[in-house]
Design a protein around this motif. Structure first.
Motif, PDB file in Angstrom:
ATOM      1  N   ILE A 312       0.851  -1.190   0.000  1.00  0.00           N
ATOM      2  CA  ILE A 312       0.000   0.000   0.000  1.00  0.00           C
ATOM      3  C   ILE A 312       0.886   1.240   0.000  1.00  0.00           C
ATOM      4  O   ILE A 312       1.848   1.326   0.766  1.00  0.00           O
ATOM      5  CB  ILE A 312      -0.931   0.002   1.230  1.00  0.00           C
ATOM      6  CG1 ILE A 312      -1.765  -1.276   1.257  1.00  0.00           C
ATOM      7  CG2 ILE A 312      -1.839   1.228   1.226  1.00  0.00           C
ATOM      8  CD1 ILE A 312      -2.540  -1.457   2.550  1.00  0.00           C
ATOM      9  N   GLY A 314       1.184   5.540   0.245  1.00  0.00           N
ATOM     10  CA  GLY A 314       0.488   6.691   0.791  1.00  0.00           C
ATOM     11  C   GLY A 314       1.434   7.601   1.549  1.00  0.00           C
ATOM     12  O   GLY A 314       2.629   7.668   1.256  1.00  0.00           O
ATOM     13  N   PRO A 397      -3.401   5.969   3.276  1.00  0.00           N
ATOM     14  CA  PRO A 397      -3.225   5.385   1.940  1.00  0.00           C
ATOM     15  C   PRO A 397      -3.808   6.277   0.851  1.00  0.00           C
ATOM     16  O   PRO A 397      -4.771   7.018   1.084  1.00  0.00           O
ATOM     17  CB  PRO A 397      -3.994   4.066   2.045  1.00  0.00           C
ATOM     18  CG  PRO A 397      -5.072   4.355   3.036  1.00  0.00           C
ATOM     19  CD  PRO A 397      -4.470   5.309   4.037  1.00  0.00           C
ATOM     20  N   LEU A 398      -3.228   6.186  -0.333  1.00  0.00           N
ATOM     21  CA  LEU A 398      -3.746   6.954  -1.469  1.00  0.00           C
ATOM     22  C   LEU A 398      -5.108   6.425  -1.901  1.00  0.00           C
ATOM     23  O   LEU A 398      -5.937   7.180  -2.416  1.00  0.00           O
ATOM     24  CB  LEU A 398      -2.756   6.898  -2.633  1.00  0.00           C
ATOM     25  CG  LEU A 398      -1.373   7.504  -2.361  1.00  0.00           C
ATOM     26  CD1 LEU A 398      -0.487   7.368  -3.597  1.00  0.00           C
ATOM     27  CD2 LEU A 398      -1.485   8.973  -1.959  1.00  0.00           C
ATOM     28  N   GLN A 399      -5.347   5.149  -1.708  1.00  0.00           N
ATOM     29  CA  GLN A 399      -6.639   4.543  -2.019  1.00  0.00           C
ATOM     30  C   GLN A 399      -7.443   4.421  -0.729  1.00  0.00           C
ATOM     31  O   GLN A 399      -7.061   3.714   0.195  1.00  0.00           O
ATOM     32  CB  GLN A 399      -6.446   3.166  -2.656  1.00  0.00           C
ATOM     33  CG  GLN A 399      -5.756   3.218  -4.015  1.00  0.00           C
ATOM     34  CD  GLN A 399      -5.500   1.824  -4.557  1.00  0.00           C
ATOM     35  OE1 GLN A 399      -4.647   1.092  -4.076  1.00  0.00           O
ATOM     36  NE2 GLN A 399      -6.278   1.449  -5.564  1.00  0.00           N
ATOM     37  N   ALA A 400      -8.579   5.107  -0.686  1.00  0.00           N
ATOM     38  CA  ALA A 400      -9.354   5.215   0.553  1.00  0.00           C
ATOM     39  C   ALA A 400      -9.791   3.863   1.099  1.00  0.00           C
ATOM     40  O   ALA A 400      -9.863   3.674   2.320  1.00  0.00           O
ATOM     41  CB  ALA A 400     -10.577   6.102   0.324  1.00  0.00           C
ATOM     42  N   GLU A 401     -10.064   2.888   0.202  1.00  0.00           N
ATOM     43  CA  GLU A 401     -10.557   1.602   0.689  1.00  0.00           C
ATOM     44  C   GLU A 401      -9.525   0.870   1.544  1.00  0.00           C
ATOM     45  O   GLU A 401      -9.872   0.015   2.363  1.00  0.00           O
ATOM     46  CB  GLU A 401     -10.986   0.703  -0.475  1.00  0.00           C
ATOM     47  CG  GLU A 401      -9.880   0.345  -1.455  1.00  0.00           C
ATOM     48  CD  GLU A 401      -9.804   1.324  -2.629  1.00  0.00           C
ATOM     49  OE1 GLU A 401      -9.323   0.915  -3.701  1.00  0.00           O
ATOM     50  OE2 GLU A 401     -10.230   2.481  -2.447  1.00  0.00           O
ATOM     51  N   TRP A 402      -8.236   1.234   1.376  1.00  0.00           N
ATOM     52  CA  TRP A 402      -7.195   0.577   2.166  1.00  0.00           C
ATOM     53  C   TRP A 402      -6.967   1.250   3.509  1.00  0.00           C
ATOM     54  O   TRP A 402      -6.007   0.928   4.218  1.00  0.00           O
ATOM     55  CB  TRP A 402      -5.893   0.474   1.380  1.00  0.00           C
ATOM     56  CG  TRP A 402      -5.946  -0.633   0.370  1.00  0.00           C
ATOM     57  CD1 TRP A 402      -6.010  -0.518  -0.987  1.00  0.00           C
ATOM     58  CD2 TRP A 402      -5.987  -2.038   0.659  1.00  0.00           C
ATOM     59  NE1 TRP A 402      -6.084  -1.759  -1.570  1.00  0.00           N
ATOM     60  CE2 TRP A 402      -6.071  -2.721  -0.580  1.00  0.00           C
ATOM     61  CE3 TRP A 402      -5.974  -2.791   1.828  1.00  0.00           C
ATOM     62  CZ2 TRP A 402      -6.124  -4.107  -0.659  1.00  0.00           C
ATOM     63  CZ3 TRP A 402      -6.028  -4.168   1.751  1.00  0.00           C
ATOM     64  CH2 TRP A 402      -6.099  -4.811   0.515  1.00  0.00           C
ATOM     65  N   GLN A 403      -7.846   2.183   3.891  1.00  0.00           N
ATOM     66  CA  GLN A 403      -7.869   2.630   5.278  1.00  0.00           C
ATOM     67  C   GLN A 403      -8.434   1.522   6.165  1.00  0.00           C
ATOM     68  O   GLN A 403      -8.189   1.493   7.366  1.00  0.00           O
ATOM     69  CB  GLN A 403      -8.714   3.895   5.427  1.00  0.00           C
ATOM     70  CG  GLN A 403      -8.137   5.125   4.755  1.00  0.00           C
ATOM     71  CD  GLN A 403      -9.018   6.349   4.942  1.00  0.00           C
ATOM     72  OE1 GLN A 403      -9.826   6.419   5.862  1.00  0.00           O
ATOM     73  NE2 GLN A 403      -8.864   7.342   4.065  1.00  0.00           N
ATOM     74  N   THR A 408     -14.333   6.258   6.164  1.00  0.00           N
ATOM     75  CA  THR A 408     -13.011   6.752   5.779  1.00  0.00           C
ATOM     76  C   THR A 408     -12.879   8.241   6.103  1.00  0.00           C
ATOM     77  O   THR A 408     -13.874   8.952   6.270  1.00  0.00           O
ATOM     78  CB  THR A 408     -12.753   6.523   4.284  1.00  0.00           C
ATOM     79  OG1 THR A 408     -13.762   7.205   3.522  1.00  0.00           O
ATOM     80  CG2 THR A 408     -12.791   5.044   3.952  1.00  0.00           C
TER      81      THR A 408
END
Length: 698
Positions: A312, A314, A397-403, A408
């Motif tokens: 990941i 970010g 993370p740059l991709q919110a789902e990987w919070q 989020t």
């Protein structure tokens, strides 16, 4: 200094081996809610896995040869461009010199001056071009490395999928033929096999503490990783099979890989320039060339163990970050992992989890076993399977789902979160006030309050300290007075409060430290090392009230709570840190354990401590100790109280006082802030008590 063994919230030492393997396996089995699987070699023979690894190694060889060619080509191109630029600029300089020299052939002195000027300008030209060359070369090297890292990550991604496909294929074949699990008593409908395909990112259903409560449950698994790290392996297949051979769950597999990386201390490894790819050190050539990070390596090894893992990207609040900094560039870009274990995606940060060897003068050489028994490997367990609600304080993370959060947050909200360190969560601390932010703005009087709550099991052992300095410069004094004296730290129940009163407008950095100690440790006099748990930027736009510092007492918290926690000295008359009194005061405690040699010292701004010594006395009656103070004048005073246990010779570093010129030193017990006034009855009747650091109390 970490806390001692009876407080398991501080040092997590992986060396104890007294925990029975069966007990550990049972606890992990129940916490993970899945049976113990048979080892990898039950369904995937080593030769088959090595065959795929050799195919991957050939692909890596080709990629690294491509990197080498690209670097040679770029270096050649760069040298040619620099040579052409040098020749072009030198020709301009020489042509100008020849023209000027032609006009002054009849004047030898002027010709000499021109010649010297040419030599000087040539040297300056060479110096400037060299600086420009080095800057361009650095930029080129950085761009090439970024390209190589991206290409390596892409290759590892492809190869990891191929390795996972191989393992899943052999695993499925085996499961069709017989049970995959060691314990056949499990009902088939209750089994939740490890997924063949990587699931979509979702918040985990249970917390880390539901998987395991204490890192010591991994004691023997950790020891395997430590032992394997002392040896060299020529293939990842050998490495992984040595690591996970005795692992019965996906959590244990991830754990042993995590611990191997944190123990291996890859940042300090020495590589020979001629290292071959078929040697043990060649296995980690990506680390040598800087093309492979901890996170890519963790993903690669996880694939050999049959674990789904992602890298990941970010932002992180890493080295150099301070509260209030905005993520506007790439300074704080970072990478980390999520691994799918215990039925959910879990965060792993190997780089931040890696620590060092303790009580060892040097790292043992590969293959050396002579010193292994005497070494203790420190690491940070917080960064293994970290809960998302804690991980988000440091990583975005740059991709919110990987919070991996149910709700989020935005980058701005991430920036506003308090700047906390892993020790904050290890001690179970939390902020009771929702408005606690990374940047705290003072009110019109220059005051702001920060509160931190402790869990009940830590109240008796946690000690806090702090430091206050100017935000934009390394200065911790104002008009030659320590900024610490503009902060009042107190503890009430399970809440520690820091009341900051800025002495002037500007920005300040408040760093809060903590350590967990027992009363016995505090009284032995061993130096206590406090570590940062959180930091805040304090912004004071304007101060409408002139502030004066608190009396110059011993550092640390105000109030009697410290006396109760560490000395068993229970306050009878005054339970609060702030006392309003007339010209005389009696302060009484009850001893719950034998203490002796009490002493109280008074402090007041503008007054010498020696002059105030005669105004504070005490007497002991049975288990009661009474301090009697006669204030020579009205104003604000600080009172330090010291004592020691019966037959105690110890002292606490930085909190000691000599008593009657004896050699024995007393230990600081507690302190009070006292406002003495002839109108104290009127002050007591007021419902709203002003902050003690005011001009009125000067």
């Amino acid at each position: 200094m970490y806390m001692v063994a009876e407080h398991q919230h501080g040092r997590f030492d992986a060396s104890p081996l007294h925990i029975a393997h069966a007990l550990r396996a049972t606890e992990l089995k129940h916490s993970n809610r899945r049976p113990i699987e048979k080892p990898l070699d039950s369904y995937l023979d080593k030769d088959t896995q090595v065959e795929l690894e050799m195919k991957h190694r050939k692909e890596e060889d080709d990629l690294y040869r491509k990197f080498a060619r690209q670097r040679e080509e770029e270096q050649f191109k760069f040298k040619e461009e620099f040579r052409e630029e040098w020749e072009k600029e030198l020709e301009k300089l020489t042509s100008r010199f020849e023209r000027e020299l032609a006009n002054k052939r009849k004047k030898p002195d002027e010709q000499k001056v021109l010649t010297l000027r040419l030599q000087r300008e040539r040297e300056d030209l060479e110096k400037n071009l060299t600086l420009r060359r080095d800057k361009k070369k650095e930029s080129l090297t950085r761009k090439l490395l970024e390209h190589e890292r991206a290409a390596t990550a892409a290759l590892v991604e492809k190869q990891s999928k191929e390795m996972m496909n191989l393992i899943n294929e052999k695993r499925s074949e085996f499961m069709r033929a017989e049970s995959l699990y060691i314990d056949d008593d499990y009902q088939t409908e209750e089994l939740f096999p490890y997924p063949s395909n990587a699931p979509a990112p979702q918040p985990p259903g249970v917390a880390k503490t539901d998987i395991y409560h204490d890192p010591l449950v991994f004691a023997d698994i950790d020891q395997i990783a430590i032992s394997v790290a002392q040896e060299d392996q020529k293939t990842f297949t050998d490495l992984v099979r040595m690591l996970i051979g005795r692992c019965g769950s996906d959590v244990e597999k991830a754990r042993t890989i995590f611990r191997w990386i944190t123990v291996k201390n890859l940042n300090t490894m020495q590589f020979d320039d001629t290292v071959r790819t078929d040697t043990p050190m060649g296995l980690l050539r990506g680390i040598k060339h800087g093309t492979e990070s901890y996170h890519v390596l963790f993903k690669r090894i996880c694939s050999y163990a049959g674990l789904h893992c992602v890298v990941i990207k970010g932002y992180s609040k890493s080295a150099g970050y301070q509260p209030g900094v905005r993520f506007e560039d790439n300074r704080f870009r970072n990478s980390w992992n999520a691994v799918y274990v215990a039925g959910a995606w879990r965060f792993v940060q190997c780089n931040w989890g890696a620590r060092h060897l303790v009580n060892a003068k040097e790292v043992p050489k590969p293959g050396s076993k002579s010193k292994s028994d005497s070494l203790r490997y420190e690491y940070d367990d917080h960064y293994f399977l970290t809960d998302p609600k804690e991980f988000i304080y440091e990583f975005f993370p740059l991709q919110a789902e990987w919070q991996l959060l149910k709700t989020t947050i935005t980058l701005k909200e991430f920036e506003d979160l308090p700047f906390v360190r892993s020790l904050f969560f290890r001690y179970g601390l939390y902020f009771p006030d929702d408005n606690t932010k990374a940047v705290m703005v003072t009110d019109s009087t220059g005051a702001v309050t920060i509160r931190i709550s402790m869990p009940s099991n830590m109240q008796a052992s946690l000690i806090f300290h702090y430091n206050l300095k100017f935000y934009d410069k390394d200065t911790d004094t104002f008009e030659n007075i320590s900024l610490k004296r503009f902060v009042m730290q107190s503890v009430v129940g399970n809440v520690v409060t820091f009341r900051v009163h800025a002495p002037c407008s500007g920005s300040f950095l408040l760093d809060i430290f903590a350590n967990a100690v027992t009363p016995r440790e505090y009284l032995t006099g061993e130096p206590m090392k406090f570590k940062s748990v959180c930091k805040f930027k304090i912004v004071c736009e304007d101060v409408q009230t002139v502030m004066v510092p608190l009396p110059d007492c011993a550092s640390g918290e105000w109030g009697p709570m410290k006396a109760t926690r560490l000395f068993g000295l229970v306050p009878i008359t005054h339970q609060d840190a702030l006392i309003f009194a007339g010209r005389e005061l009696e302060c009484q405690f009850r001893m719950s354990c034998p203490l002796t040699d009490f002493m109280a010292t008074l402090h007041k701004n503008g007054s010498e401590e020696k002059r105030l010594a005669k105004y504070a006395t005490h007497y002991v009656t049975d288990d009661l100790v009474t301090f009697k103070i006669s204030f020579p004048e009205e104003g604000q005073y600080g009172m330090d109280i010291y004592t020691r246990e019966v037959n105690s010779m110890g002292n606490s570093s930085g909190n000691n006082a000599e008593h009657n010129n004896e050699k024995h030193l007393l230990t600081h017990c507690c302190k009070y802030l006292i406002n003495s006034s002839s109108n104290w009855f009127l002050i007591q009747s007021l419902k709203q008590v002003p902050h003690p650091i005011t001009k009125a109390t000067q």
